[in-house]
Write a protein that holds these residues in place. Structure first.
Motif, mmCIF file in Angstrom:
data_model
loop_
_atom_site.group_PDB
_atom_site.id
_atom_site.type_symbol
_atom_site.label_atom_id
_atom_site.label_comp_id
_atom_site.label_asym_id
_atom_site.label_seq_id
_atom_site.Cartn_x
_atom_site.Cartn_y
_atom_site.Cartn_z
ATOM 1 N N LEU A 113 0.815 -1.246 -0.092
ATOM 2 C CA LEU A 113 0.069 -0.125 0.066
ATOM 3 C C LEU A 113 0.684 1.346 -0.152
ATOM 4 C CD1 LEU A 113 -2.834 -1.122 2.453
ATOM 5 C CD2 LEU A 113 -3.210 -0.574 0.078
ATOM 6 N N GLY A 117 1.191 3.750 -3.076
ATOM 7 C CA GLY A 117 0.821 5.253 -3.056
ATOM 8 C C GLY A 117 1.738 6.045 -3.554
ATOM 9 N N THR A 121 2.068 8.747 -6.673
ATOM 10 C CA THR A 121 2.134 10.174 -6.299
ATOM 11 C C THR A 121 3.498 10.606 -6.888
ATOM 12 O OG1 THR A 121 1.424 10.110 -4.234
ATOM 13 C CG2 THR A 121 2.660 11.730 -4.551
ATOM 14 N N ARG A 176 -5.301 12.148 -5.465
ATOM 15 C CA ARG A 176 -5.928 11.123 -6.096
ATOM 16 C C ARG A 176 -4.956 9.994 -6.106
ATOM 17 N NH1 ARG A 176 -7.248 11.496 -12.141
ATOM 18 N NH2 ARG A 176 -5.000 11.470 -12.092
ATOM 19 N N PHE A 178 -2.337 8.815 -4.645
ATOM 20 C CA PHE A 178 -1.904 7.912 -3.527
ATOM 21 C C PHE A 178 -2.761 6.680 -3.170
ATOM 22 C CE2 PHE A 178 -0.895 5.894 0.732
ATOM 23 C CZ PHE A 178 0.587 6.251 0.675
ATOM 24 N N PRO A 179 -4.070 6.907 -2.837
ATOM 25 C CA PRO A 179 -4.864 6.013 -2.745
ATOM 26 C C PRO A 179 -5.414 4.994 -3.773
ATOM 27 C CG PRO A 179 -6.184 8.087 -2.630
ATOM 28 C CD PRO A 179 -4.762 8.323 -2.794
ATOM 29 N N ALA A 182 -2.209 2.903 -4.395
ATOM 30 C CA ALA A 182 -2.121 2.038 -3.294
ATOM 31 C C ALA A 182 -2.889 0.721 -3.274
ATOM 32 C CB ALA A 182 -2.234 2.575 -2.020
ATOM 33 N N VAL A 183 -4.312 1.113 -3.615
ATOM 34 C CA VAL A 183 -5.234 -0.080 -4.098
ATOM 35 C C VAL A 183 -4.900 -0.962 -5.208
ATOM 36 C CG1 VAL A 183 -7.727 -0.601 -4.416
ATOM 37 C CG2 VAL A 183 -6.886 0.982 -2.675
#
Length: 196
Positions: A113, A117, A121, A176, A178-179, A182-183
């Motif tokens: 994660l 992320g 970024t 936007r 990063f998450p 990560a997912v």
């Protein structure tokens, strides 16, 4: 694989992505930048109609008005954005996974994660300046042709608005990125384990 191999693979994937993405991204940008008042305060209903009625109409209009090359307007800027960005994306992810994991151990979910992320970024920090140029070139066909190419767009934008113009959208892209990434990488790593 070595970092050089990852960098090369990321660069080539960025090139392939840009070739496929160029026409779709152009249509998306044109539709997103379509501005019209939706009939508020206008006497003529015709004046409130958007230029494009949807993605198919937009594509057909571009083909009719600008030819097949019109569908690839901004494609060079897209390539200049995606080739280095994808290389950095995968190298950053791999380096962080390796650095945050014990040697010869698979990275845990928290590591994936964090690495995903940060990779997302980092890639958008690199991509945003050329993303601004790409969008300006793509919108060029709607108005009059204002830019002679990527370099002209960069120099004209810099002269008119200063260096900060290339940071437009950076905070939102980073927020936007990063998450989402990560997912993305967590899903990728877990699916890979399930399928292998």
């Amino acid at each position: 694989p070595s970092y050089l191999h990852i960098f090369m693979a990321g660069s080539i994937s960025g090139m392939a992505q840009a070739l496929v993405l160029a026409p779709v991204d152009l249509v998306k940008v044109r539709l997103q930048n379509q501005t019209h008042p939706y009939g508020r305060g206008l006497a003529s209903p015709r004046a409130s109609q958007p230029r494009y009625r949807g993605p198919v109409h937009c594509s057909a209009s571009i083909l009719r008005e600008e030819g097949i090359t019109g569908l690839f307007r901004g494609g060079m800027a897209l390539m200049l954005r995606d080739v280095p960005t994808m290389a950095v994306y995968f190298v950053t992810y791999t380096a962080l996974c390796r650095g945050l994991s014990q040697e010869r151990c698979e990275p845990g979910s928290a590591t994936v994660l964090m690495a995903g992320g940060c990779a997302g970024t980092a890639s958008w920090v690199l991509a945003t300046p050329m993303d601004v140029v790409k969008a300006r070139l793509q919108m060029d066909g709607v108005k009059k042709v204002e830019y002679a190419g990527v370099l002209d767009c960069v120099l004209t934008s810099l002269r008119r608005e200063g260096p900060r113009v290339f940071l437009k959208g950076l905070s939102l892209n980073s927020l936007r990125a990063f998450p989402v990434n990560a997912v993305t990488f967590l899903s990728y790593e877990n699916l890979l384990k399930l399928l292998c």
